[in-house]
Design a protein around this motif. Sequence first.
Motif, PDB file in Angstrom:
ATOM      1  N   SER A 101       0.831  -1.193   0.000  1.00 47.82           N
ATOM      2  CA  SER A 101       0.000   0.000   0.000  1.00 47.82           C
ATOM      3  C   SER A 101       0.875   1.256   0.000  1.00 47.82           C
ATOM      4  O   SER A 101       1.654   1.483   0.924  1.00 47.82           O
ATOM      5  N   ALA A 102       0.716   2.073  -1.034  1.00 45.97           N
ATOM      6  CA  ALA A 102       1.475   3.326  -1.120  1.00 45.97           C
ATOM      7  C   ALA A 102       0.981   4.336  -0.094  1.00 45.97           C
ATOM      8  O   ALA A 102       1.768   5.113   0.454  1.00 45.97           O
ATOM      9  N   SER A 103      -0.318   4.336   0.191  1.00 45.51           N
ATOM     10  CA  SER A 103      -0.840   5.279   1.184  1.00 45.51           C
ATOM     11  C   SER A 103      -0.333   4.933   2.584  1.00 45.51           C
ATOM     12  O   SER A 103      -0.080   5.831   3.393  1.00 45.51           O
ATOM     13  N   ALA A 104      -0.164   3.653   2.878  1.00 49.22           N
ATOM     14  CA  ALA A 104       0.387   3.255   4.177  1.00 49.22           C
ATOM     15  C   ALA A 104       1.849   3.687   4.294  1.00 49.22           C
ATOM     16  O   ALA A 104       2.293   4.110   5.364  1.00 49.22           O
ATOM     17  N   ARG A 105       2.596   3.588   3.190  1.00 50.49           N
ATOM     18  CA  ARG A 105       3.987   4.029   3.200  1.00 50.49           C
ATOM     19  C   ARG A 105       4.061   5.532   3.469  1.00 50.49           C
ATOM     20  O   ARG A 105       4.856   5.990   4.285  1.00 50.49           O
ATOM     21  N   THR A 106       3.209   6.297   2.810  1.00 48.89           N
ATOM     22  CA  THR A 106       3.169   7.744   3.032  1.00 48.89           C
ATOM     23  C   THR A 106       2.754   8.061   4.465  1.00 48.89           C
ATOM     24  O   THR A 106       3.331   8.947   5.107  1.00 48.89           O
ATOM     25  N   GLY A 107       1.763   7.338   4.980  1.00 49.61           N
ATOM     26  CA  GLY A 107       1.335   7.535   6.358  1.00 49.61           C
ATOM     27  C   GLY A 107       2.434   7.199   7.352  1.00 49.61           C
ATOM     28  O   GLY A 107       2.608   7.884   8.361  1.00 49.61           O
ATOM     29  N   ALA A 108       3.186   6.126   7.072  1.00 48.16           N
ATOM     30  CA  ALA A 108       4.284   5.746   7.967  1.00 48.16           C
ATOM     31  C   ALA A 108       5.383   6.806   7.957  1.00 48.16           C
ATOM     32  O   ALA A 108       5.964   7.117   9.005  1.00 48.16           O
ATOM     33  N   LEU A 109       5.674   7.363   6.783  1.00 45.06           N
ATOM     34  CA  LEU A 109       6.679   8.428   6.713  1.00 45.06           C
ATOM     35  C   LEU A 109       6.229   9.648   7.528  1.00 45.06           C
ATOM     36  O   LEU A 109       7.021  10.236   8.269  1.00 45.06           O
ATOM     37  N   ALA A 110       4.959  10.010   7.411  1.00 48.48           N
ATOM     38  CA  ALA A 110       4.439  11.149   8.182  1.00 48.48           C
ATOM     39  C   ALA A 110       4.443  10.843   9.680  1.00 48.48           C
ATOM     40  O   ALA A 110       4.811  11.697  10.499  1.00 48.48           O
ATOM     41  N   LEU A 111       4.035   9.629  10.043  1.00 52.74           N
ATOM     42  CA  LEU A 111       4.001   9.244  11.460  1.00 52.74           C
ATOM     43  C   LEU A 111       5.388   9.297  12.080  1.00 52.74           C
ATOM     44  O   LEU A 111       5.549   9.793  13.200  1.00 52.74           O
ATOM     45  N   GLU A 112       6.388   8.813  11.370  1.00 54.71           N
ATOM     46  CA  GLU A 112       7.741   8.826  11.929  1.00 54.71           C
ATOM     47  C   GLU A 112       8.285  10.242  12.031  1.00 54.71           C
ATOM     48  O   GLU A 112       9.017  10.557  12.967  1.00 54.71           O
ATOM     49  N   GLY A 113       7.927  11.110  11.105  1.00 51.98           N
ATOM     50  CA  GLY A 113       8.324  12.519  11.225  1.00 51.98           C
ATOM     51  C   GLY A 113       7.692  13.171  12.442  1.00 51.98           C
ATOM     52  O   GLY A 113       8.357  13.893  13.200  1.00 51.98           O
ATOM     53  N   VAL A 114       6.406  12.920  12.650  1.00 51.17           N
ATOM     54  CA  VAL A 114       5.706  13.447  13.831  1.00 51.17           C
ATOM     55  C   VAL A 114       6.302  12.839  15.100  1.00 51.17           C
ATOM     56  O   VAL A 114       6.459  13.525  16.120  1.00 51.17           O
ATOM     57  N   SER A 115       6.648  11.557  15.037  1.00 54.54           N
ATOM     58  CA  SER A 115       7.222  10.876  16.196  1.00 54.54           C
ATOM     59  C   SER A 115       8.558  11.506  16.604  1.00 54.54           C
ATOM     60  O   SER A 115       8.816  11.704  17.797  1.00 54.54           O
ATOM     61  N   ILE A 116       9.380  11.833  15.638  1.00 54.81           N
ATOM     62  CA  ILE A 116      10.665  12.477  15.950  1.00 54.81           C
ATOM     63  C   ILE A 116      10.413  13.825  16.621  1.00 54.81           C
ATOM     64  O   ILE A 116      11.023  14.150  17.642  1.00 54.81           O
ATOM     65  N   GLY A 117       9.517  14.613  16.057  1.00 57.97           N
ATOM     66  CA  GLY A 117       9.189  15.909  16.650  1.00 57.97           C
ATOM     67  C   GLY A 117       8.637  15.774  18.052  1.00 57.97           C
ATOM     68  O   GLY A 117       9.007  16.530  18.963  1.00 57.97           O
TER      69      GLY A 117
END
Length: 173
Positions: A105-121
């Motif tokens: 799923s490409a949308s899951a990959r995009t969501g995971a990238l966003a989640l990890e960015g938010v997680s770092i912040g």
Amino acid sequence: MADPPQYPVYPYPQPYYPAAPWPPGPPRRPGLTTAAVVLMWILFGLGLFSGLGSAFVLVFRRELFAEAVPGLADWIPLVLLVTLVQTALFAALRGLFAVRIMRRSASARTGALALEGVSIGYQVIAQVLLFSAMVPVEPGRSVSFQFDCTGIILSILILCFLGSARSARWCDR
């Protein structure tokens, strides 16, 4: 007497070449994508473990938290709420995205990238708030602050692994 008819005699049967499958199967999953999913499951477990451990300390050992971080002693219910919501939300999203990435799923990959960015912040802000809420350092007194960057490093690795072109190509179905 007549000669027997002349025809070719084959000692072995003709080789059989099966037709190529059509349409071709899915491409092979990149190793970096698999590594990113494994790291997401590791962060899922670590997040649940540390979040529930923090909640335990905030509920049953309030005096310990208030002594370590006196600047947040009056905010314990809010800190507890934020900890529990963040733990549950991040764990649920990491598990969901990990399963859906394995299904390409490409949308899951995009969501995971966003989640990890938010997680770092979130992790950086939490560490800064904890550091600033600690006891002010007085002359003759030493205070140690332990900064755990395991989650930040794993999130950065997930961003790097899922951000690769091969991962994007594989997840785009």
